[in-house]
Design a protein around this motif. Structure first.
Motif, mmCIF file in Angstrom:
data_model
loop_
_atom_site.group_PDB
_atom_site.id
_atom_site.type_symbol
_atom_site.label_atom_id
_atom_site.label_comp_id
_atom_site.label_asym_id
_atom_site.label_seq_id
_atom_site.Cartn_x
_atom_site.Cartn_y
_atom_site.Cartn_z
ATOM 1 N N GLU A 162 0.799 -1.293 -0.005
ATOM 2 C CA GLU A 162 0.082 -0.164 -0.039
ATOM 3 C C GLU A 162 0.824 1.392 -0.015
ATOM 4 O OE1 GLU A 162 -0.468 -2.567 1.992
ATOM 5 O OE2 GLU A 162 -2.560 -3.224 0.956
ATOM 6 N N GLU A 163 2.043 1.375 0.931
ATOM 7 C CA GLU A 163 2.865 2.428 0.889
ATOM 8 C C GLU A 163 3.493 2.685 -0.734
ATOM 9 O OE1 GLU A 163 4.661 2.837 5.229
ATOM 10 O OE2 GLU A 163 4.747 0.627 4.498
ATOM 11 N N LYS A 164 3.928 1.559 -1.261
ATOM 12 C CA LYS A 164 4.591 1.852 -2.404
ATOM 13 C C LYS A 164 3.419 2.187 -3.471
ATOM 14 C CE LYS A 164 7.854 -1.758 -1.535
ATOM 15 N NZ LYS A 164 8.824 -2.618 -1.994
ATOM 16 N N GLN A 165 2.250 1.544 -3.468
ATOM 17 C CA GLN A 165 1.355 2.314 -4.286
ATOM 18 C C GLN A 165 0.675 3.531 -4.042
ATOM 19 O OE1 GLN A 165 0.022 0.971 -6.889
ATOM 20 N NE2 GLN A 165 -1.436 2.403 -7.295
ATOM 21 N N LYS A 166 0.993 3.833 -2.972
ATOM 22 C CA LYS A 166 0.681 5.559 -2.507
ATOM 23 C C LYS A 166 1.963 6.205 -3.216
ATOM 24 C CE LYS A 166 -0.492 8.793 1.090
ATOM 25 N NZ LYS A 166 0.247 10.024 0.338
ATOM 26 N N HIS A 195 0.886 6.547 -6.795
ATOM 27 C CA HIS A 195 -0.479 7.305 -7.030
ATOM 28 C C HIS A 195 -0.011 8.824 -7.011
ATOM 29 C CE1 HIS A 195 -4.182 9.256 -5.256
ATOM 30 N NE2 HIS A 195 -4.471 8.729 -6.370
ATOM 31 N N ASP A 196 0.748 9.331 -5.847
ATOM 32 C CA ASP A 196 0.709 10.723 -5.699
ATOM 33 C C ASP A 196 1.907 11.235 -6.732
ATOM 34 O OD1 ASP A 196 -0.382 10.376 -3.485
ATOM 35 O OD2 ASP A 196 1.459 10.311 -1.772
ATOM 36 N N GLN A 216 -0.512 11.774 -9.616
ATOM 37 C CA GLN A 216 -1.355 13.140 -9.629
ATOM 38 C C GLN A 216 -0.590 14.532 -9.825
ATOM 39 O OE1 GLN A 216 -4.973 13.073 -8.649
ATOM 40 N NE2 GLN A 216 -4.587 11.127 -9.169
#
Ligand SMILES: O=C(O)CCC(=O)C(=O)O
Ligand SMILES: [Fe+2]
Length: 329
Positions: free
Chosen positions: A27-31, A34-35, A38
């Motif tokens: 999840e942390e990597k995915q964030k 994602h950021d 964006q």
């Protein structure tokens, strides 16, 4: 016209280190991915922390570059090996005109071209400590670029090795730019910029900007107001060049930017602005076309050859130009 007279653009600051940490969760990597997505969708720019670049090497190359630029003009012009910007060596003050408005830029620079990922030392007689520092920095930027591409692939939801074939080897060029402090704006013609409005030509640009003397501005797609980019200390500014725009169908646009001529700081000191600009991109043999996950309603750009695109951009800008006062049309 100082950079503080313009609004600041809130470019996101992104710590990419969790993406490369064994202890970080999926999840942390995915964030991070994602950021990253964006930031580039909205601005075509991000400020990167947790980048893994050795800042001692950055300090060394900056000190050596300042030593070089502080020499008398006749010493520096000895290194004007290719007599023009674009082929390596020193380019003197007001010799370059990056914007299509035709006004000379108030900047001097030293450029190192890459033969792929190999740094080419143009002409002879450079100070050895300077060259050692530049080479060490070159290696650091190459490492960071490859990390950025891994995050980019995750953000675009393409296989993590997607960019490998294009970046084996990477094509890198390094521009050390010195923007001399202008004590009084009336000393230079109105429309003069530190570096005129342009987009970058290749992949991601890795910019170590001056943290003290500001001047970089962006013109976001659809906007008419220039906004100042203020990088937090310790970060690198990353922006997408034309080939990223083509690859992503402008999901990550190649955003027009410029540098104002720099003037005295609020405390009155008149300090030159130094930036280390690394253009990183796919090797010249690469064919660049819209990645499958960005096709959407259809690709906006025809496939291009990376080397041909670079050569075309060296001679002609894609940006339609400023008016004579340096404002966006
Ligand atoms: O010096 C800067 O901050 C940016 C320079 C730039 O945009 C470039 O070299 O392409
Ligand atoms: Fe640029």
């Amino acid at each position: 016209m100082a950079s503080v007279d313009f609004p600041e653009v809130p470019i996101p600051v992104l710590d990419i280190s969790p993406f490369f940490s064994e202890s970080a969760s999926a999840e942390e990597k995915q964030k991070v991915a994602h950021d990253f997505d964006q930031a580039f969708r909205k601005y075509g720019f991000a400020c990167i922390s947790g980048h893994g670049v050795d800042m001692d090497i950055v300090n060394r190359v900056e000190q050596e570059a300042r030593n070089f630029f502080s020499q008398p003009a006749q010493e520096k012009t000895k290194f004007n090996c290719s007599k023009n910007y674009g082929n390596g060596g020193y380019t003197g003050l007001k010799s370059e005109t990056v914007s299509v408005n035709g006004v000379s830029d108030h900047v001097e620079s030293v450029e190192f071209r890459g033969n792929g990922n190999e740094m080419v030392v143009p002409c002879e007689g450079w100070n050895q400590d300077f060259m050692d520092a530049v080479k060490a920095y070159w290696g650091q930027v190459e490492g960071l670029s490859m990390r950025i591409l891994k995050v980019a692939a995750a953000a675009l939801e393409v296989p993590e090795n997607f960019f490998d074939e294009f970046y084996n080897p990477i094509q890198m060029d390094l521009r050390l730019a010195n923007y001399p402090c202008v004590k009084d704006r009336v000393e230079i013609p109105d429309a003069t910029m530190g570096y005129g409005a342009h987009t970058d030509y290749t992949g991601f640009t890795v910019l170590k900007a001056d943290y003290e003397v500001q001047g970089l501005q962006v013109l976001l797609p659809g906007e008419t107001t220039w906004k100042t980019v203020i990088p937090p200390e310790g970060t690198f500014i990353i922006n997408s060049g034309d080939l990223i725009g083509i690859w992503t169908n402008d999901r990550w646009p190649s955003v027009v930017h410029r540098v104002l001529p720099c003037g005295p700081l609020p405390d009155g000191r008149c300090k030159d602005r130094l930036s280390l600009v690394s253009f990183t991109g796919p090797n010249y043999a690469s064919q660049i076309e819209c990645v499958p996950t960005c096709v959407g309603e259809g690709a906006r750009y025809k496939p291009v050859n990376a080397g041909e695109h670079f050569q075309q951009r060296l001679v002609a800008g894609r940006y339609k130009g400023d008016d004579k006062d340096g404002n966006a049309k």
